[in-house]
Scaffold this motif. Structure first.
Motif: not given
Length: 411
Positions: A46-49, A55-59, A108-109, A175-176
């Protein structure tokens, strides 16, 4: 948004997208074996995710990441933020960057609304937008009669197009990098899958992943080219993280128990062939390696029930529930045993919990029987009727309809 115009056959507001994911997620997890009962591992994933999601387009979506107790390497995302990865896929990986590549791809999906698009093309076109509302306004056991289970199943098996996979690959890599992970983690994992494919026919253990996430050599090479063009070492530096040590520490328990789950999977196959005694022997071998794994205990308990051996069945299922009571099969099996022992009050407790986790006609019928046993005839009648309505062509649905008619006649 991602900057691309999302398909909108039937407009789905973000609030309903989130509701759909939140309502379906618990059912999806239960249908696939429940969550893996290791809080530290789930917290790590969960922490990694969530690091990537920032940093995604929908944070601002309510992202959550869960490890599912299933051996098939797979991962999937639901609308609005929920993401799951299987125990089996984690055991294939070697470092955190590879984990980030999978979670970034699934994020991303979500950001590109691919799951919503898939439903719009399929289930929602047939059922209408109204089904979205039904997911969050159900009766106590409305999962028996609503379309929630159908949508949950369609989300698990949602197949993405090559273009959607290509878009998610690139966004996930972006995102990575933004989160500080070495993008080569994405290449390493795809190369591993490609080597598996080169070895012959598609292996069963990759069937789920490749069914929902079509893979090809062309796609792998395109990702390599994308990284070379956009993230060469000269641009991103040499300090991008792979975090192999942290990953290996977090997943050490999974690798220690892999042999036990290999035996568990073999036992499941034998059960499917109705070779119950051989299956039980393999389950017991698995327990000698990993005696505290609730899913394996549930497996041997349910297999024991199938041959009518209720004494060990109760012992195994009770231990499974005591270790991890959040799996509907464990609760339903224990409830059945208690009914057989004529302990309906105790059965009600576990069968109600099973229905809370995942409403099914089987557990509903057993719970109705338990209600009868404790004198709650009205509750029993209502539940028999609901089971009959949910599964009218099945043996259990027909039995429920018959019992409901008998109760009505006795009034």
């Amino acid at each position: 948004m991602t900057g691309k115009r999302e398909l909108a056959l039937i407009p789905v507001p973000e609030s309903q997208e989130i509701e759909l994911g939140q309502a379906s997620y618990p059912q999806v997890i239960q249908q696939m074996g429940g969550s893996y009962p290791d809080p530290q591992l789930n917290e790590y994933v969960d922490t990694v995710g969530k690091r990537l999601a920032r940093y995604s387009h929908r944070p601002d979506l309510p992202y959550q990441f869960t490890v599912i107790n299933d051996s098939t390497p797979n991962a999937f995302a639901l609308p609005g933020g929920p993401v799951a990865i299987t125990r089996g896929l984690l055991t294939v990986m070697e470092n955190e960057a590879q984990l980030a590549s999978v979670l970034g791809h699934e994020i991303a999906h979500v950001t590109a609304r691919h799951s919503v698009q898939g439903i719009q093309r399929g289930v929602l076109l047939e059922l209408g937008v109204g089904v979205l509302g039904s997911l969050t306004s159900q009766t106590a056991y409305g999962g028996l009669t609503s379309q929630a289970g159908q949508i949950a199943a369609s989300l698990i098996n949602n197949t993405y197009s090559r273009e959607q996979e290509r878009e998610s690959d690139r966004l996930g890599i972006d995102y990575m990098v933004r989160a500080g992970y070495n993008p080569q983690g994405a290449v390493e994992l795809q190369e591993l899958f490609y080597r598996k494919l080169e070895g012959g026919a598609e292996p069963d253990w990759l069937s789920g992943l490749f069914r929902t996430h079509p893979f090809s050599k062309e796609r792998m090479l395109e990702n390599q080219q994308y990284i070379q063009a956009n993230y060469p070492p000269s641009r991103i530096g040499s300090d991008m993280q792979t975090n192999a040590t942290a990953f290996m520490q977090a997943t050490a328990g999974l690798r220690e128990k892999k042999k036990a789950y290999d035996l568990y999977d073999e036992a499941r196959q034998l059960e499917a062939q109705e070779q119950y005694q051989k299956a039980i022997e393999l389950y017991q071998q698995a327990l000698r390696i990993a005696p505290q794994e609730s899913l394996i205990l549930t497996g041997v308990g349910l297999a024991s029930l199938k041959i009518g051996d209720t004494i060990p069945a109760q012992r195994y299922l009770r231990q499974a529930v005591d270790l991890h009571g959040e799996y509907f099969q464990s609760r339903m099996g224990l409830g059945f045993v208690l009914l057989e022992k004529r302990e309906p009050a105790a059965a009600v407790e576990h069968l109600e919990y099973s229905m809370k986790l995942l409403p099914t006609p089987q557990a509903g019928y057993l719970l109705a029987q338990a209600y009868e046993g404790v004198g709650r005839r009205n509750d029993a009648l209502a539940l028999y009727q609901e089971v009959a309505q949910a599964a009218p062509d099945s043996k259990i649905g027909q039995a429920a309809a018959q019992r409901a008619q008998q109760l009505q006649s006795a009034r």
